[in-house]
Write an enzyme that holds these catalytic residues in place. Sequence first.
Site, PDB file in Angstrom:
ATOM      1  CB  CYS A   1      -7.121   0.067   4.697  1.00 50.27           C
ATOM      2  SG  CYS A   1      -5.381  -0.476   4.714  1.00 50.27           S
TER       3      CYS A   1
ATOM      4  CD  GLU B   1      -2.424   4.507   2.417  1.00 52.05           C
ATOM      5  OE1 GLU B   1      -3.625   4.818   2.422  1.00 52.05           O
ATOM      6  OE2 GLU B   1      -1.976   3.560   1.735  1.00 52.05           O
TER       7      GLU B   1
ATOM      8  CB  CYS C   1      -2.596   2.282   5.806  1.00 51.33           C
ATOM      9  SG  CYS C   1      -2.138   1.312   4.353  1.00 51.33           S
TER      10      CYS C   1
ATOM     11  CG  HIS D   1      -1.997  -1.009   1.191  1.00 55.18           C
ATOM     12  ND1 HIS D   1      -3.199  -0.829   1.849  1.00 55.18           N
ATOM     13  CD2 HIS D   1      -2.081  -2.211   0.568  1.00 55.18           C
ATOM     14  CE1 HIS D   1      -3.968  -1.886   1.648  1.00 55.18           C
ATOM     15  NE2 HIS D   1      -3.306  -2.749   0.870  1.00 55.18           N
TER      16      HIS D   1
END
Length: 199
Positions: free
Chosen positions: A132, A104, A135, A102
Amino acid sequence: SGRIGAIGNRVWGDSPWVRIPPSPPLSPGICSGDSHLTTWEVVLVPEVFDFSAEEVMDELLAEAARAPMHGDIPIAAGCVFEGKLIAKRHNEKQIKKDSFGHAEILALKDAVEILGGPYLTGVTLVATLEPCLMCAGSMLAHRIEGVVFAASDPKGGAVGSLYNLASDPRLNHQMRRLAGVREKESSLLLMDFFESLRF
């Protein structure tokens, strides 16, 4: 102004917890430490950052547009420290075949290397989509100061939509939150990507 999620009569603003007058219950909330239900409230409070959230988001939207080139969802994130964007990444889940890819997570790892971590005190994470659970949890673990995001994620957002890890007093750290910066642009980028998958 920023849209900040509050629990009960407390809201995370520019200073530590700021008390606001209690109001009638708006909706079911979470179980508090004394075992009774509290309520979520949404209030408007001014947010002050040492950088232009719009300018940083514009740069991250351009970064997010690179992700579809290798089959990834167009999401990007960056870390801002002392007014400067020190790290920016886009999703690399598909190209790396790694569920941790991801944007992040990747940006946080880069920031740790640059600042010498493990904690990222004074850092604000900016993302084109609401982070999410994974993260948001990583952001808490790194003790970042705040989070700014463009589009909300009603199906998986953990900074105000499904959960609000940024402002949960049961946790040992809270983060300032600013939502909706370049929301339309981010939403269009995502919609165009998913529309392209149909053809």
